[in-house]
Design a protein around this motif. Structure first.
Motif, PDB file in Angstrom:
ATOM      1  N   GLY A 191       0.830  -1.208   0.000  1.00 46.03           N
ATOM      2  CA  GLY A 191       0.000   0.000   0.000  1.00 46.03           C
ATOM      3  C   GLY A 191       0.857   1.247   0.000  1.00 46.03           C
ATOM      4  N   PHE A 192       0.429   2.255   0.709  1.00 47.81           N
ATOM      5  CA  PHE A 192       1.184   3.507   0.726  1.00 47.81           C
ATOM      6  C   PHE A 192       2.537   3.315   1.392  1.00 47.81           C
ATOM      7  CE2 PHE A 192      -3.247   4.793   0.380  1.00 47.81           C
ATOM      8  CZ  PHE A 192      -3.175   5.637  -0.701  1.00 47.81           C
ATOM      9  N   PHE A 193       2.543   2.603   2.527  1.00 42.51           N
ATOM     10  CA  PHE A 193       3.796   2.461   3.248  1.00 42.51           C
ATOM     11  C   PHE A 193       4.840   1.746   2.400  1.00 42.51           C
ATOM     12  CE2 PHE A 193       6.842   0.653   6.217  1.00 42.51           C
ATOM     13  CZ  PHE A 193       7.296   1.838   6.768  1.00 42.51           C
ATOM     14  N   GLY A 194       4.408   0.707   1.676  1.00 41.94           N
ATOM     15  CA  GLY A 194       5.334  -0.031   0.826  1.00 41.94           C
ATOM     16  C   GLY A 194       5.623   0.668  -0.486  1.00 41.94           C
ATOM     17  N   ARG A 195       5.036   1.812  -0.713  1.00 38.85           N
ATOM     18  CA  ARG A 195       5.155   2.606  -1.928  1.00 38.85           C
ATOM     19  C   ARG A 195       4.525   1.929  -3.143  1.00 38.85           C
ATOM     20  NH1 ARG A 195       8.653   6.764  -0.380  1.00 38.85           N
ATOM     21  NH2 ARG A 195      10.324   6.122   1.007  1.00 38.85           N
ATOM     22  N   GLY A 196       3.634   0.958  -2.904  1.00 40.19           N
ATOM     23  CA  GLY A 196       2.875   0.369  -4.004  1.00 40.19           C
ATOM     24  C   GLY A 196       1.851   1.358  -4.517  1.00 40.19           C
ATOM     25  N   LEU A 197       1.412   2.226  -3.638  1.00 39.29           N
ATOM     26  CA  LEU A 197       0.517   3.314  -4.016  1.00 39.29           C
ATOM     27  C   LEU A 197       1.201   4.617  -3.635  1.00 39.29           C
ATOM     28  CD1 LEU A 197      -2.897   2.026  -2.616  1.00 39.29           C
ATOM     29  CD2 LEU A 197      -2.130   1.943  -4.993  1.00 39.29           C
ATOM     30  N   GLY A 253       1.651   2.369 -13.748  1.00 37.94           N
ATOM     31  CA  GLY A 253       0.591   3.344 -13.979  1.00 37.94           C
ATOM     32  C   GLY A 253      -0.771   2.685 -14.100  1.00 37.94           C
ATOM     33  N   LEU A 254      -1.027   1.691 -13.248  1.00 34.09           N
ATOM     34  CA  LEU A 254      -2.278   0.925 -13.320  1.00 34.09           C
ATOM     35  C   LEU A 254      -3.444   1.735 -12.756  1.00 34.09           C
ATOM     36  CD1 LEU A 254      -0.774  -2.451 -12.040  1.00 34.09           C
ATOM     37  CD2 LEU A 254      -1.202  -1.774 -14.419  1.00 34.09           C
ATOM     38  N   ASP A 255      -4.658   1.272 -13.076  1.00 27.68           N
ATOM     39  CA  ASP A 255      -5.855   1.948 -12.567  1.00 27.68           C
ATOM     40  C   ASP A 255      -5.968   1.726 -11.060  1.00 27.68           C
ATOM     41  OD1 ASP A 255      -6.264   2.470 -15.170  1.00 27.68           O
ATOM     42  OD2 ASP A 255      -7.983   1.120 -15.441  1.00 27.68           O
ATOM     43  N   VAL A 256      -6.306   2.798 -10.364  1.00 25.63           N
ATOM     44  CA  VAL A 256      -6.417   2.723  -8.908  1.00 25.63           C
ATOM     45  C   VAL A 256      -7.840   3.067  -8.489  1.00 25.63           C
ATOM     46  CG1 VAL A 256      -5.657   3.809  -6.752  1.00 25.63           C
ATOM     47  CG2 VAL A 256      -3.986   3.226  -8.511  1.00 25.63           C
ATOM     48  N   ASP A 257      -8.383   2.270  -7.571  1.00 24.46           N
ATOM     49  CA  ASP A 257      -9.682   2.594  -6.995  1.00 24.46           C
ATOM     50  C   ASP A 257      -9.481   3.550  -5.829  1.00 24.46           C
ATOM     51  OD1 ASP A 257     -11.350   1.018  -8.580  1.00 24.46           O
ATOM     52  OD2 ASP A 257     -10.838  -0.787  -7.451  1.00 24.46           O
ATOM     53  N   ALA A 258      -9.746   4.834  -6.070  1.00 25.20           N
ATOM     54  CA  ALA A 258      -9.639   5.835  -5.008  1.00 25.20           C
ATOM     55  C   ALA A 258     -10.402   7.068  -5.456  1.00 25.20           C
ATOM     56  CB  ALA A 258      -8.172   6.193  -4.741  1.00 25.20           C
ATOM     57  N   PRO A 259     -11.133   7.694  -4.543  1.00 26.26           N
ATOM     58  CA  PRO A 259     -11.868   8.903  -4.931  1.00 26.26           C
ATOM     59  C   PRO A 259     -10.897  10.052  -5.226  1.00 26.26           C
ATOM     60  CG  PRO A 259     -12.135   8.467  -2.575  1.00 26.26           C
ATOM     61  CD  PRO A 259     -11.352   7.333  -3.132  1.00 26.26           C
ATOM     62  N   GLU A 260     -11.343  10.998  -6.060  1.00 29.76           N
ATOM     63  CA  GLU A 260     -10.469  12.106  -6.440  1.00 29.76           C
ATOM     64  C   GLU A 260     -10.314  13.120  -5.319  1.00 29.76           C
ATOM     65  OE1 GLU A 260     -11.664  13.966 -10.066  1.00 29.76           O
ATOM     66  OE2 GLU A 260     -11.455  12.087 -11.187  1.00 29.76           O
ATOM     67  N   THR A 287      -8.348  -4.609 -10.283  1.00 30.31           N
ATOM     68  CA  THR A 287      -8.030  -5.835 -11.026  1.00 30.31           C
ATOM     69  C   THR A 287      -9.308  -6.493 -11.519  1.00 30.31           C
ATOM     70  OG1 THR A 287      -8.193  -7.377  -9.169  1.00 30.31           O
ATOM     71  CG2 THR A 287      -6.061  -6.298  -9.484  1.00 30.31           C
ATOM     72  N   SER A 288      -9.123  -7.415 -12.457  1.00 28.60           N
ATOM     73  CA  SER A 288     -10.253  -8.232 -12.899  1.00 28.60           C
ATOM     74  C   SER A 288     -10.480  -9.332 -11.866  1.00 28.60           C
ATOM     75  CB  SER A 288      -9.932  -8.841 -14.261  1.00 28.60           C
ATOM     76  OG  SER A 288      -8.828  -9.729 -14.105  1.00 28.60           O
ATOM     77  N   GLU A 289     -11.469 -10.196 -12.115  1.00 24.03           N
ATOM     78  CA  GLU A 289     -11.815 -11.284 -11.200  1.00 24.03           C
ATOM     79  C   GLU A 289     -10.619 -12.190 -10.907  1.00 24.03           C
ATOM     80  OE1 GLU A 289     -14.826 -12.164  -9.494  1.00 24.03           O
ATOM     81  OE2 GLU A 289     -14.830 -10.009  -9.913  1.00 24.03           O
ATOM     82  N   ASN A 290      -9.723 -12.330 -11.892  1.00 28.51           N
ATOM     83  CA  ASN A 290      -8.610 -13.269 -11.707  1.00 28.51           C
ATOM     84  C   ASN A 290      -7.300 -12.578 -11.331  1.00 28.51           C
ATOM     85  OD1 ASN A 290      -8.030 -12.113 -14.162  1.00 28.51           O
ATOM     86  ND2 ASN A 290      -9.045 -13.761 -15.291  1.00 28.51           N
ATOM     87  N   LEU A 291      -7.411 -11.410 -10.651  1.00 27.02           N
ATOM     88  CA  LEU A 291      -6.258 -10.671 -10.114  1.00 27.02           C
ATOM     89  C   LEU A 291      -5.364 -10.052 -11.180  1.00 27.02           C
ATOM     90  CD1 LEU A 291      -5.101 -12.985  -7.152  1.00 27.02           C
ATOM     91  CD2 LEU A 291      -6.707 -11.069  -7.078  1.00 27.02           C
ATOM     92  N   ARG A 292      -5.846 -10.022 -12.450  1.00 25.91           N
ATOM     93  CA  ARG A 292      -5.054  -9.319 -13.462  1.00 25.91           C
ATOM     94  C   ARG A 292      -5.335  -7.825 -13.368  1.00 25.91           C
ATOM     95  NH1 ARG A 292      -6.543 -13.343 -17.550  1.00 25.91           N
ATOM     96  NH2 ARG A 292      -5.020 -15.020 -17.380  1.00 25.91           N
ATOM     97  N   ALA A 293      -4.257  -7.037 -13.470  1.00 28.41           N
ATOM     98  CA  ALA A 293      -4.367  -5.583 -13.287  1.00 28.41           C
ATOM     99  C   ALA A 293      -5.131  -4.938 -14.430  1.00 28.41           C
ATOM    100  CB  ALA A 293      -2.968  -4.986 -13.203  1.00 28.41           C
ATOM    101  N   MET A 294      -5.808  -3.849 -14.125  1.00 26.62           N
ATOM    102  CA  MET A 294      -6.466  -3.046 -15.136  1.00 26.62           C
ATOM    103  C   MET A 294      -5.639  -1.780 -15.370  1.00 26.62           C
ATOM    104  SD  MET A 294      -9.243  -4.860 -15.601  1.00 26.62           S
ATOM    105  CE  MET A 294     -10.396  -3.800 -16.482  1.00 26.62           C
ATOM    106  N   LYS A 295      -5.502  -1.424 -16.649  1.00 23.81           N
ATOM    107  CA  LYS A 295      -4.816  -0.168 -16.986  1.00 23.81           C
ATOM    108  C   LYS A 295      -5.640   0.535 -18.057  1.00 23.81           C
ATOM    109  CE  LYS A 295      -0.416   1.532 -18.887  1.00 23.81           C
ATOM    110  NZ  LYS A 295      -0.036   2.663 -18.050  1.00 23.81           N
ATOM    111  N   ALA A 296      -5.961   1.767 -17.799  1.00 25.95           N
ATOM    112  CA  ALA A 296      -6.816   2.549 -18.713  1.00 25.95           C
ATOM    113  C   ALA A 296      -8.074   1.762 -19.076  1.00 25.95           C
ATOM    114  CB  ALA A 296      -6.043   2.951 -19.967  1.00 25.95           C
ATOM    115  N   GLY A 297      -8.626   1.068 -18.100  1.00 29.67           N
ATOM    116  CA  GLY A 297      -9.887   0.363 -18.295  1.00 29.67           C
ATOM    117  C   GLY A 297      -9.750  -0.992 -18.970  1.00 29.67           C
ATOM    118  N   LYS A 298      -8.519  -1.378 -19.363  1.00 32.32           N
ATOM    119  CA  LYS A 298      -8.340  -2.674 -20.038  1.00 32.32           C
ATOM    120  C   LYS A 298      -7.574  -3.640 -19.153  1.00 32.32           C
ATOM    121  CE  LYS A 298      -8.393  -0.943 -24.754  1.00 32.32           C
ATOM    122  NZ  LYS A 298      -7.513  -0.501 -25.827  1.00 32.32           N
ATOM    123  N   GLU A 299      -7.890  -4.940 -19.270  1.00 27.49           N
ATOM    124  CA  GLU A 299      -7.225  -5.952 -18.451  1.00 27.49           C
ATOM    125  C   GLU A 299      -5.844  -6.261 -19.038  1.00 27.49           C
ATOM    126  OE1 GLU A 299      -8.673 -10.044 -18.684  1.00 27.49           O
ATOM    127  OE2 GLU A 299      -8.575 -10.161 -16.500  1.00 27.49           O
TER     128      GLU A 299
END
Lengths: 532, 414
Positions: free
Chosen positions: B314-320, B333-340, B363-375
């Motif tokens: 997370g933030f502490f690990g610098r993942g976000l 530069g993956l998609d992040v779920d966070a309010p603006e 991520t999608s159901e199978n833990l694949r990352a989403m980037k710009a709305g695409k898996e």
């Protein structure tokens, strides 16, 4: 007058004004009681820049305040040497500012007795590399920084050494009145709920913005103007010289180095009186402070912000000024017998941290006049405990057996009072707070001698928890020392929770970047690992 | 250099995933910045300790269907959760980390401040209790190292006294700690543990404790033993003629660091490669595929792989990363779920649930990352980098790391 609840003078308010007044009255031989509803320095005293004004800021707009500032500046450098850092200060002109103001500014400074030297912008950059390199003008003035917590604690300590009694966590509920004469106060102990009565010939209202309420208890109205000022603390001391803007006083135009950090501020907004107890910094204020701060020192844009905080200036209304920026910072000393027909009651308000000693002198003069006591003020020439003997370096040397950083930190904070810190036993030298180099001995001295009842009090006396980690390690250690000193772990545990909340209150308005990282880590440790 | 899998991050989830992959024949490289959440562990793992209302969970697996749809456990799936839960103890045992506890039922552990917290599986330092009113004994001797402030004996004693245990506090001073004390900031758990390990100083400490012991039936010690070798804990228990209970200290965590180094060794013994103290600074992509990454220390050397696992925390690990304006994921530069709006990131109450803890990579159901709305085709996200869970309030941090670590390994293995 032998009753233990009978005094010559009761002072309401444990900020710098109350502490200074208690010291002054006690030094003039009066029997003094000071009452504070929280801890010392919890109001505006602990919520400002910590700027040792030269007075230059007010030279153009408020000559009286400017003159008072420079006189007090010179006095504090002598009597409170251990609280003062002689940084010097710049007033810089940026391309967007009018350079013509500089001439008027220098002229006004000199007229007020403030040394003001125009220096070459290149020389300014050489002396203070963090300053905005696009500056087109710079004036050097004798600004500095002052630690308001230390200053307040030293005044309080000296008042006690002169026989004053200090009650913290005690609230004034009402006045004991007979007709139109104030005879004393009825109080309640905030911790135990115990009620008490104290009597004195004169009561001084030194409660800052809360003086509005205190006065109303005696049926007196002071037209207070609560002006909120928000500030940001950065995690590094980016500048070593105070940086001001050379223009009419405005928002976020002072950057003050203090201890290991630096502070940018302030804003000025009128707030409803009812909100004075619940100040929080808004995102808009944070953005404004950052934008304006970066104009003084561009590096601030990429410097970690430690916390945000806000205080309320106890200004006294003069006109219809919506921000309060134009109200005089001058001292208001009211004898309510003359003003309102209420006898035995004096209010000391307005003013500022810089002029606290003069405010105290005026209040003590008013008290002495009422008591027909003929004693002169000696506070301008008598050093405070901590500055009484020798220099900070001399005291550090005396603590020779201690690691050098701990010595310097302790001597810096406590001055010659640091000699009272136990350092003989290796255990005393263990560090409670690694960021601020606070030892067990120093924390225990504060708990013993400086009215420390909880962790937040301890922070104000020693800087525990004020460093870059914002208490993630030291709070728990200090709580252990308090549990030992007060013999109650339950209270210390509740206290630890309050303390972490208080720390978070200053962090969440700036919770991004490193501050959010630190916040996440601290929350993980305290909730998941320690199970609080 | 070409690998089957590059794992970014060196914490619990990455190690579990990396060991699983390496043992099934995948050639793995792990890029680790250094410290991770294991260094700040309590010594016990949580799977799911609390419901949203704050009540304690007894059987975590029975609560799974009540979790929000984007919770990492929902992505792992109920069937796999049941399977993995019973795989954890043998897996860790094969790495030399013996875990105690019932995989399907929570127990309780004593915290350093004398309170209790639900726990799932625990390292051998930590004692687990069936009941929330912990019954450690009648009379306890709480023995600390003199001058060590990170073991809060006053709090602990009061917590125990409430549970009916009479406590006596003692501090043992040993000359071996004088050197640490001259630099006062050195009195930290790991440094103390190193001194204890050296020349078996712990034996001298234990001898002193035995001298101090009167009629107490239990001895409470800080978790500063057996940093190198957890068998020391067993030897200490044998030396002291009373029940020995270890309790956690302020971070860093000795059991956590021991666990981390055991897992790292297991990963390397299985043939995995480890880049310590390094970080990924750039990547090359082709559409929804990551082709390669570069690190700060390797310079121009390109690390190619078929799959990439992102486990930077997370933030502490610098993942976000958060700025005043936005939350982002810095590696790809993956998609992040966070309010603006940043006022939506925090709660003013320190001890209340904090919205930011739920932020994470989408991520999608199978833990694949989403980037710009695409898996993304070959980027898996595991551990606390995932959004949708408040691991702190749920007590699910380690569980999420291990479960998603197993799951990503299976996905990659096909």
């Amino acid at each position: 007058m032998t009753n233990k609840n009978e005094f010559d003078v009761i002072i309401v308010g444990g900020g710098i004004t109350g502490a200074g007044t208690a010291r002054d009255c006690a030094m003039r031989g009066l029997k003094v009681l000071l009452i504070e509803r929280h801890d010392i320095a919890t109001g505006a005293t602990g919520r400002n820049h910590g700027l040792l004004h030269s007075g230059a800021r007010y030279a153009v707009t408020d000559r009286e305040s400017a003159t008072e500032c420079i006189e007090e500046n010179k006095i504090l450098r002598k009597i409170a040497r251990h609280c003062v850092d002689d940084t010097s200060g710049f007033f810089i002109t940026l391309p967007e500012d009018d350079l013509a103001y500089q001439a008027k500014f220098v002229e006004s400074c000199l007229a007020a007795g403030i040394q003001a030297d125009i220096i070459d912008p290149k020389e300014a950059i050489r002396l203070e590399p963090s300053v905005n390199p696009t500056l087109i003008g710079a004036v050097r003035v004798p600004d500095g920084s002052v630690d308001p917590f230390r200053l307040c604690a030293a005044n309080m300590l000296d008042a006690k050494l002169h026989g004053a009694k200090v009650l913290v966590y005690t609230e004034v509920e009402s006045f004991i009145m007979e007709g139109d004469t104030v005879l004393g106060v009825r109080t309640v102990d905030q911790r135990t709920g115990e009620k008490a009565e104290y009597r004195a010939a004169v009561t001084v209202n030194a409660a800052g913005i809360w003086g509005h309420h205190i006065a109303s208890l005696a049926g007196v109205n002071i037209g207070m103007f609560p002006a909120k000022g928000a500030l940001l603390i950065f995690a590094h001391r980016v500048n070593s010289i105070v940086i001001n803007r050379c223009r009419k006083p405005a928002n976020a135009d002072i950057l003050v180095p203090g201890d290991t950090v630096c502070v940018i501020g302030t804003t000025s907004t009128r707030v409803p009186y009812e909100e004075c107890d619940h100040m929080h910094v808004t995102p808009e204020e944070v953005d404004l402070l950052l934008t304006e701060g970066a104009k003084l020192a561009p590096v601030l844009e990429n410097t970690r912000i430690l916390r945000a905080y806000a205080g309320v200036r106890p200004l006294v209304s003069a006109d219809n000024d919506p921000s309060g920026r134009n109200i005089s910072r001058g001292i208001v000393c009211l004898d309510h017998e003359v003003r309102d027909g209420v006898k035995g009651f004096v209010s000391i308000t307005g003013g500022k941290l810089m002029t606290y000693r003069l405010m105290a002198e005026q209040a003590a003069d008013a008290v002495c006049k009422k008591l027909h006591v003929n004693q002169v003020c000696k506070t301008a020439v008598t050093p405070l405990p901590g500055s009484a003997t020798g220099s900070v370096e001399e005291v550090s040397r005396k603590l020779w057996s201690v690691p050098v950083t701990v010595q310097k930190a302790a001597a810096g904070r406590s001055g010659d009072w640091a000699e009272k810190i136990a350092m003989d036993h290796p255990m005393d030298r263990s560090l409670v707070c690694e960021c601020e180099e606070v030892s067990v001995g120093e924390a225990e001295m504060a708990i013993r001698d400086l009215d420390v009842h909880n962790l937040t009090d301890l922070r104000r006396r020693t800087r525990v928890g004020m460093g870059t980690c914002q208490a993630e390690l030291c709070a728990c250690r200090a709580a252990g020392l308090l549990a030992k000193a007060h013999g109650c772990a339950d209270r210390a545990r509740a206290d630890l929770k309050d303390f972490m909340n208080e720390r978070w209150k200053g962090m969440y308005p700036v919770a991004w970047g490193e501050t959010l990282r630190e916040g996440e880590f601290t929350q993980w440790i305290y909730k998941a690992v320690l199970g609080l | 250099m070409k690998y089957d899998v590059v794992l970014i991050g060196g914490g619990l989830s990455s190690l579990v995933c990396g060991i699983s992959l390496q043992r099934t024949g995948k050639r793995c490289l792990m890029v680790s910045g250094g410290q991770n959440a294991l260094h700040f562990s309590s010594g016990a793992f949580g799977l799911l300790g609390f419901r949203p209302d704050g009540s304690a969970v007894e059987r975590p697996l029975e609560e799974l269907d009540k979790l929000p749809a984007n919770h990492p456990y929902r992505k792992v799936g109920a069937a796999k959760m049941h399977e993995y839960v019973n795989r954890v103890k043998p897996f860790f045992a094969s790495c030399g980390v013996m875990l105690d506890g019932d995989p399907e039922r929570n127990s309780w552990r004593l915290t350093p401040t004398g309170t209790v917290r639900p726990s799932w599986l625990a390292m051998s330092d930590v004692t687990l209790y069936e009941d929330s009113v912990v019954s450690i004994g009648r009379k306890a001797l709480i023995a600390n190292i003199a001058g060590y402030l990170d073991f809060n004996t006053a709090f602990l004693a009061e917590g125990l006294e409430k549970a009916g245990v009479t406590c006596r506090l003692e501090a043992v001073a040993l000359p071996e700690f004088e050197r640490l004390r001259t630099s006062a900031s050195e009195m930290r758990s790991v440094n103390i543990a190193r001194v204890m390990d050296h020349d078996q100083v712990w034996k001298k400490f234990v001898e002193q404790v035995c001298v101090l012991l009167r009629d107490e039936d239990v001895v409470v010690l800080p978790e500063v033993f057996g940093l190198q070798d957890e068998h020391v804990l067993e030897q200490i228990r044998e030396c002291i003629p009373a029940r020995v209970v270890f309790v956690g200290t302020m971070a860093p965590s000795v059991p956590g660091i021991r666990c981390q180094s055991a897992l790292k060794t297991a990963f390397e013994q299985a043939g995995g490669e480890f880049l310590m103290g390094d970080e990924v600074i750039s990547s090359e992509m082709d559409g929804e595929r990551v082709l390669s990454v570069r690190t700060a220390n390797l310079g121009d050397t390109v690390l190619e792989a078929d799959h990439f696992v992102l486990a930077t925390g997370g933030f502490f690990g610098r993942g976000l990363q958060a700025t005043a304006e936005a939350v982002s994921e810095p590696v790809f530069g993956l998609d992040v779920d966070a309010p603006e709006e940043r006022t939506q990131w925090y709660n003013p109450d320190f001890f209340a649930p904090q919205p930011y803890t739920r932020f994470g990579v989408h991520t999608s159901e199978n833990l694949r990352a989403m980037k710009a709305g695409k898996e993304m085709e070959n980027v898996y996200v595991i551990g606390s980098e995932l959004g949708g869970a408040d691991a702190l309030c749920e007590g699910s941090g380690a569980g999420i790391a291990v479960m998603t670590g197993f799951k990503a390994a299976e996905m990659i293995n096909g």
